[in-house]
Each structure stands twice: as C-alpha cells, then as structure tokens.
Motif scaffolding. Structure first.
Motif, PDB file in Angstrom:
ATOM      1  N   PHE B 123       0.836  -1.206   0.000  1.00 38.16           N
ATOM      2  CA  PHE B 123       0.000   0.000   0.000  1.00 38.16           C
ATOM      3  C   PHE B 123       0.877   1.265   0.000  1.00 38.16           C
ATOM      4  N   ASP B 124       1.950   1.229   0.793  1.00 34.25           N
ATOM      5  CA  ASP B 124       2.844   2.396   0.842  1.00 34.25           C
ATOM      6  C   ASP B 124       3.413   2.672  -0.540  1.00 34.25           C
ATOM      7  N   ARG B 125       3.771   1.590  -1.243  1.00 33.40           N
ATOM      8  CA  ARG B 125       4.387   1.784  -2.560  1.00 33.40           C
ATOM      9  C   ARG B 125       3.373   2.326  -3.572  1.00 33.40           C
ATOM     10  N   ILE B 126       2.089   1.970  -3.407  1.00 32.09           N
ATOM     11  CA  ILE B 126       1.069   2.539  -4.301  1.00 32.09           C
ATOM     12  C   ILE B 126       0.972   4.048  -4.056  1.00 32.09           C
ATOM     13  N   ILE B 127       0.994   4.445  -2.783  1.00 31.43           N
ATOM     14  CA  ILE B 127       0.936   5.879  -2.467  1.00 31.43           C
ATOM     15  C   ILE B 127       2.187   6.577  -2.995  1.00 31.43           C
ATOM     16  N   GLN B 128       3.340   5.939  -2.795  1.00 32.62           N
ATOM     17  CA  GLN B 128       4.591   6.545  -3.268  1.00 32.62           C
ATOM     18  C   GLN B 128       4.574   6.752  -4.778  1.00 32.62           C
ATOM     19  N   ALA B 129       3.824   5.886  -5.495  1.00 29.35           N
ATOM     20  CA  ALA B 129       3.813   5.972  -6.955  1.00 29.35           C
ATOM     21  C   ALA B 129       3.084   7.215  -7.456  1.00 29.35           C
ATOM     22  N   GLY B 130       2.202   7.798  -6.641  1.00 29.19           N
ATOM     23  CA  GLY B 130       1.487   8.969  -7.165  1.00 29.19           C
ATOM     24  C   GLY B 130       0.484   9.588  -6.203  1.00 29.19           C
ATOM     25  N   GLY B 131       0.361   9.054  -5.020  1.00 29.54           N
ATOM     26  CA  GLY B 131      -0.658   9.548  -4.092  1.00 29.54           C
ATOM     27  C   GLY B 131      -0.207  10.751  -3.308  1.00 29.54           C
ATOM     28  N   LYS B 150     -18.527  23.082  -1.897  1.00 26.59           N
ATOM     29  CA  LYS B 150     -18.915  22.246  -0.750  1.00 26.59           C
ATOM     30  C   LYS B 150     -18.984  20.763  -1.113  1.00 26.59           C
ATOM     31  N   GLN B 151     -19.637  20.473  -2.247  1.00 26.81           N
ATOM     32  CA  GLN B 151     -19.802  19.070  -2.645  1.00 26.81           C
ATOM     33  C   GLN B 151     -18.458  18.391  -2.842  1.00 26.81           C
ATOM     34  N   LYS B 152     -17.566  19.088  -3.552  1.00 27.07           N
ATOM     35  CA  LYS B 152     -16.247  18.497  -3.815  1.00 27.07           C
ATOM     36  C   LYS B 152     -15.447  18.382  -2.538  1.00 27.07           C
ATOM     37  N   ALA B 153     -15.543  19.403  -1.688  1.00 26.08           N
ATOM     38  CA  ALA B 153     -14.804  19.364  -0.431  1.00 26.08           C
ATOM     39  C   ALA B 153     -15.263  18.171   0.407  1.00 26.08           C
ATOM     40  N   ASP B 154     -16.584  17.959   0.467  1.00 25.97           N
ATOM     41  CA  ASP B 154     -17.115  16.824   1.240  1.00 25.97           C
ATOM     42  C   ASP B 154     -16.597  15.504   0.680  1.00 25.97           C
ATOM     43  N   ARG B 155     -16.625  15.428  -0.639  1.00 25.82           N
ATOM     44  CA  ARG B 155     -16.214  14.180  -1.268  1.00 25.82           C
ATOM     45  C   ARG B 155     -14.722  13.926  -1.031  1.00 25.82           C
ATOM     46  N   ALA B 156     -13.940  14.969  -1.138  1.00 25.67           N
ATOM     47  CA  ALA B 156     -12.500  14.825  -0.884  1.00 25.67           C
ATOM     48  C   ALA B 156     -12.270  14.368   0.549  1.00 25.67           C
ATOM     49  N   PHE B 157     -12.991  14.990   1.496  1.00 32.79           N
ATOM     50  CA  PHE B 157     -12.822  14.608   2.898  1.00 32.79           C
ATOM     51  C   PHE B 157     -13.244  13.167   3.137  1.00 32.79           C
ATOM     52  N   ASP B 158     -14.395  12.795   2.564  1.00 36.41           N
ATOM     53  CA  ASP B 158     -14.867  11.413   2.739  1.00 36.41           C
ATOM     54  C   ASP B 158     -13.809  10.427   2.270  1.00 36.41           C
ATOM     55  N   ALA B 159     -13.243  10.705   1.087  1.00 32.01           N
ATOM     56  CA  ALA B 159     -12.265   9.780   0.524  1.00 32.01           C
ATOM     57  C   ALA B 159     -10.970   9.807   1.321  1.00 32.01           C
ATOM     58  N   HIS B 187      -9.799  11.529  -3.503  1.00 32.31           N
ATOM     59  CA  HIS B 187      -9.417  12.587  -2.566  1.00 32.31           C
ATOM     60  C   HIS B 187      -8.694  13.716  -3.322  1.00 32.31           C
ATOM     61  N   LEU B 188      -7.657  13.358  -4.084  1.00 31.13           N
ATOM     62  CA  LEU B 188      -6.854  14.401  -4.730  1.00 31.13           C
ATOM     63  C   LEU B 188      -7.531  14.952  -5.993  1.00 31.13           C
ATOM     64  N   GLN B 195      -5.021  18.785  -9.283  1.00 29.29           N
ATOM     65  CA  GLN B 195      -5.277  18.779 -10.723  1.00 29.29           C
ATOM     66  C   GLN B 195      -4.037  18.596 -11.606  1.00 29.29           C
ATOM     67  N   PRO B 196      -2.927  19.319 -11.340  1.00 31.63           N
ATOM     68  CA  PRO B 196      -1.811  19.228 -12.301  1.00 31.63           C
ATOM     69  C   PRO B 196      -1.344  17.798 -12.554  1.00 31.63           C
ATOM     70  N   GLU B 197      -1.344  16.974 -11.492  1.00 32.46           N
ATOM     71  CA  GLU B 197      -0.823  15.612 -11.672  1.00 32.46           C
ATOM     72  C   GLU B 197      -1.938  14.584 -11.797  1.00 32.46           C
ATOM     73  N   ARG B 198      -3.173  15.033 -11.972  1.00 28.30           N
ATOM     74  CA  ARG B 198      -4.317  14.140 -11.878  1.00 28.30           C
ATOM     75  C   ARG B 198      -4.227  12.927 -12.809  1.00 28.30           C
ATOM     76  N   HIS B 199      -3.940  13.183 -14.081  1.00 27.03           N
ATOM     77  CA  HIS B 199      -3.980  12.072 -15.043  1.00 27.03           C
ATOM     78  C   HIS B 199      -2.759  11.185 -14.959  1.00 27.03           C
ATOM     79  N   LEU B 200      -1.624  11.796 -14.660  1.00 20.06           N
ATOM     80  CA  LEU B 200      -0.413  11.009 -14.462  1.00 20.06           C
ATOM     81  C   LEU B 200      -0.579  10.125 -13.224  1.00 20.06           C
ATOM     82  N   ARG B 201      -1.200  10.712 -12.190  1.00 18.60           N
ATOM     83  CA  ARG B 201      -1.345   9.994 -10.921  1.00 18.60           C
ATOM     84  C   ARG B 201      -2.118   8.694 -11.106  1.00 18.60           C
TER      85      ARG B 201
END
Ligand code: HEM
Ligand code: SF4
Ligand code: FES
Lengths: 217, 253
Positions: B123-131, B150-159, B187-188, B195-201
């Motif tokens: 799991f750590d390595r998955i996060i290291q890859a782009g999280g 608000k909607q996006k903020a809630d969703r980000a927090f939930d995730a 979340h991100l 956003q800048p790294e969204r698709h690469l991530r």
C-alpha cells in the motif's frame, strides 16, 4: 470487458426482437432470416451499401471478436485473482456480493458451452435434435421446440445467460465510470434486473409458445 | 463471558500456519476485541507459551493497524452493527460461549509476517507511486486563495478518511486493492491542488497496484461493505473515469 459485454447485450436484444417475429408468422420470420443473410429478394440488410450477403459475415466477425476479447479479458482477470489469492480463509462470510456476481466465471463457461451447442444447432444445423432438416427457418424452429426437453435446456441456458447479464450490465457501467453515487448504483442495478428479465421473457416466450402449440401448430 | 478462539498461528513468513484453539475466560462484554486478545496473551505468557502476534497502535479506530478477519469478515464487520475497526469492535457483539475464528488478511501482496500480522507495505508503494501533490514550499497560501465547492470538499474529505487498513483487499474475492487506490485518487481529484498531476497519478498508481500483484476489480462490492471508514464504492467509478480521461492525455506517454 465492459465494452465487449455491452456489445453482446445489444446483440442479444436484437436477436430477441428478431425471434419474436415467430409470433407474426412464417413469412415474417423467414423473410427476416433471409434478409439478415442477404438471401431475400430485396438483397437483404444494408444492400446496396454492401453487396448482398456481406452483412452477415461482417456481423459475425464483430461478434466473434467481441466474444474472443470478452473471454480474453475474463481469463486475464481470473488469472490475476488466482495469483493474488494463494490461500483461502478457514471461515468465509459474504456480506455484499450477489449470487450472479459470484458465478460470473463458472457461469460464463457454462453459458459459452451451451452457446456452442446452440450455434451447431441453428446456424450449422449439425445438432438439430428433431433430425436433419432443409425447410424454412420457421419450420426448423417449430420442429425443434416441439421437443419439451430442448425447451427445458434452453430455459436453463437462459437462466445462466440472464444471471450473467444481471451482474454484467451493472458492472460494465461501473467500469465505464457511471457508478457515481448510491442512487446511481440503485438505478444501474434496477436497469440490470430489467434487461435480464426482458431478455429472459423475450427469449423464452417463443419456445414455450411453440411447445404448447400456440404458434406453428 | 467465556469464548473459544480459533486463532491462526504461524511462526514466520516461511513456515506453515494452522488454526489453534484457545479458551478465554472472564471476558468483559465491554472489552474491545483487542483487549480480549490481550487477555489471551497474558494467559499464554503466564503459561510460558508464545503470545499471539497481532498489529495494533491507536486503539481508537484511526491508524488502520489492527486488521484481522473475524468469523470470515474483515474487522469482524459481520458481527458488528456498525462499520468498525477491530479495536473498536466490542465483545458485547458476541454471545457468551461463542466460538470465534481469527485469521490474518489473506492476499498474495499482504504476506503473513507472524500469526495475525501481515506486511502491508505494498500500500505504501502505491501511495509513493502517485498519491501525493508536488508543491513548491514557501509561505502558507491565503486560507481562501483556492475556493473548493462544498460538494467536492465533502467528497474529498470522505475519501481522505481511508486509514489504509487493507480490509477492502482482505474481503475482495479478487484480492483487489481498488477501493484503497480509488480513495486516494478521488481525494486528490476533487481538490485544485490535485489537478496538475491528476492524469499522471491515476496511471502511475494503477500501474503500481497491478505490479504489486493485487487482482482486478469486478465490481462485487465486498470492499465498501467492510470498510471501517465507509469509503464509498463509487470512488472506484471515479478512478475509472479518471483513467479513461487519462488515455486521451499526453501525461506519462
Ligand atoms: C430462447 C433463446 C434463443 C432462441 C430461441 C434462439 C434462436 C436462434 C435461431 C433460430 C437462430 C438461427 C436463425 C437463422 O436461422 O437465421 C439463432 C442464431 C444465433 N443465436 Fe440464438 N437463440 C436464443 C438465444 C441466444 C443467446 C442467449 C445467444 C447468445 C449468448 C444466442 C446467440 C446466437 C448467435 C450468435 C446466432 C448465430 C448468428 C449467425 O448466424 O451468425 N442466441 N438463434
Ligand atoms: S478503503 Fe477502507 S477498507 Fe480499504 S484500506 Fe481504506 S479504510 Fe481500509
Ligand atoms: S488500532 Fe488503530 S485502527 Fe485499530
């Protein structure tokens, strides 16, 4: 997986509507069968865009490609799951999964096996259970479905097909990103049930009608 | 109350494991599941036996260490009325005299280290890859410089509440880590900083997920059912949408 699965479901809906022409009568159904194969007087479907008889082969190639890619994806996923699951739990309890979701793999194999029998029967005419036949498609279908156990086999086959679609339809849309909320999930699952039930009833009503002599008597 | 435990004992990663039966007496219904295991371990220590190794840290449901499979469900979700971690599961959820099976997470990418302890560094390595979000550090930005709806903020927090416990993998018939990966993606993806790294991530994290040997998701839904943080099942569709969009982007090609 998702795209090929949806192509196959679209085919099944078309196939089902086509079969229902049995209720309209021999001319309608026979014309439809010939029209698909480009053997009807008007040159058949998509004539003159395509030469007569080309459509059915293009169609078969697309279907075959969809089936092959669908099975290839399924085998890949199965292998990955097996590799990721070297040992199993002593106690295992399921909380969310449906019977359909759990049986996608073995169920898929069973329904594919019966599909081969089905094609040998009605397309190749090699396993016609009522014996060799060279009449019209309508008479062929009537002859076959007068046999009760064949109708029973089809009824079971269609259960496996429709269970596969019950999970597959929802799952395909989730994979394509349409599972956007709990509500969307409920709607997609509702649609999956609807498509599965429509296909079951739409496919089986014709063989049952033949068996009981409501049509083709 | 008294309970009978059948616990997975395995000396180390190389050895074969097996279920061993223990009796635990005088358990208070108000004990957490981990406190009950402590009781067992005290008893084993007094008897001169090796105590049962299990992971734990915060004991308040926020660190994600304490995952075990109890009676066939991750964190004992099947015995609990609410989504829970093992440390927040209480013995009052069980009958007096109950026989309780306790096993480690079972998934190829989570090898058993000892008894109930598994290695979750995949799991750590998955996060290291782009999280993560790459930023130039400097003075803190103004609080309202980046408005988030608000909607996006809630969703980000939930995730973002995912604690990386791995219950989703443990429960998945495919041993897929998709809910975990999708939680971080969602979340991100909801925040301007992401956003800048969204698709690469999404490409990098999925590639790492697959390279770790996790299975593919077939939308079965066991993961979200056992998740102690109720990470929504639809985060996986968010991941899929980002993945499909990323196929049309140059990032990472
Ligand atoms: C009760 C259910 C069904 C009945 C009565 C039925 C009947 C038929 C008939 C009569 C034909 C031949 C038509 C002709 O002579 O031109 C046919 C062809 C075919 N059926 Fe079905 N069918 C059923 C269900 C299915 C299902 C569930 C599938 C797929 C999983 C399927 C796939 C096909 C295919 C691929 C063909 C051949 C198309 C071609 O000629 O290239 N059928 N079916
Ligand atoms: S998604 Fe839920 S079950 Fe999976 S690691 Fe995160 S908190 Fe645990
Ligand atoms: S010990 Fe931290 S979540 Fe259970």
């Amino acid at each position: 997986m998702a795209v090929t699965g949806l192509i196959l479901i679209a085919f099944l809906l078309m196939h089902m509507f086509g079969n229902l022409k049995m209720f309209i009568g021999p001319e309608s159904f026979n014309h439809y069968a010939e029209w698909l194969k480009g053997q009807s007087a008007d040159g058949g479907i998509l004539y003159p865009v395509l030469p007569a008889g080309w459509f059915i082969w293009l169609f078969r190639i697309v279907l075959l490609a969809a089936v092959v890619l669908h099975m290839y994806s399924a085998i890949t996923l199965w292998n990955r799951a097996l590799a990721a699951n070297p040992s199993s739990y002593e106690a295992k309890r399921k909380l969310a999964q449906t019977y359909s979701a759990r049986t996608m793999r073995w169920g898929g194999i069973i329904l594919a096996g019966l599909l081969i029998f089905h094609l040998l029967q009605f397309t190749v005419h090699a396993t016609l259970v009522a014996g060799p036949f060279d009449g019209s498609p309508y008479d062929m279908v009537v002859g076959e479905f007068k046999i009760w156990w064949l109708v029973a086999v089809y009824a079971i086959w269609m259960v496996t097909v429709c269970m596969h679609i019950r999970h597959g339809f929802w799952s395909a849309f989730a994979t394509l990103g349409a599972n956007t909320s709990a509500k969307a999930r409920a709607v997609l699952n509702g649609c999956a049930w609807a498509v599965a039930l429509i296909l079951y009833i739409g496919f089986m009503i014709m063989p049952v009608a033949v068996l009981f002599g409501w049509i083709g008597a | 109350m008294n309970v009978t435990l059948r616990v997975w004992r395995q000396a180390n990663a190389q050895s074969e494991g097996r279920m061993v039966t223990y009796q635990v007496q005088d358990v208070s219904p108000d004990m957490s599941f981990l406190e009950m295991l402590d009781l067992l371990n005290e008893d084993l220590t007094v008897k001169g036996e090796e105590p049962v190794a299990f992971d734990h840290d915060c004991r308040e449901g926020i660190c994600g260490m304490c995952g075990v499979v109890i009676n066939g469900t991750a964190h004992g979700r099947g015995s609990s009325p609410v989504p829970t971690t093992t440390c927040q599961l209480h013995m009052r959820s069980f009958e007096d005299g109950a026989v309780i099976d306790v096993e480690p997470w079972r998934a190829g990418p989570f090898p058993v280290i000892k008894d109930l302890v598994v290695d979750r560094s995949a799991f750590d390595r998955i996060i290291q890859a782009g999280g993560y979000v790459s930023v130039n550090t400097g003075s803190a930005p103004d609080a309202h410089a980046n408005a988030v709806g608000k909607q996006k903020a809630d969703r980000a927090f939930d995730a973002a509440t995912c604690i990386g416990c791995g219950a989703c993998v443990a429960a998945c018939p495919n041993s897929s880590g998709m809910l975990f990966t999708a939680a971080k993606i969602t979340h991100l993806a909801m925040l301007p900083q992401g956003q800048p790294e969204r698709h690469l991530r999404v490409k990098k994290m999925l590639a790492q997920h697959d390279a770790e040997g996790f299975g593919g998701c077939t939308n079965i839904g066991e993961c979200a059912e056992v998740c102690p943080k109720q990470i929504p099942f639809d985060t996986i569709s968010q991941l899929n949408r980002d993945l499909i969009a990323s196929l049309f982007k140059r990032d990472g090609k």
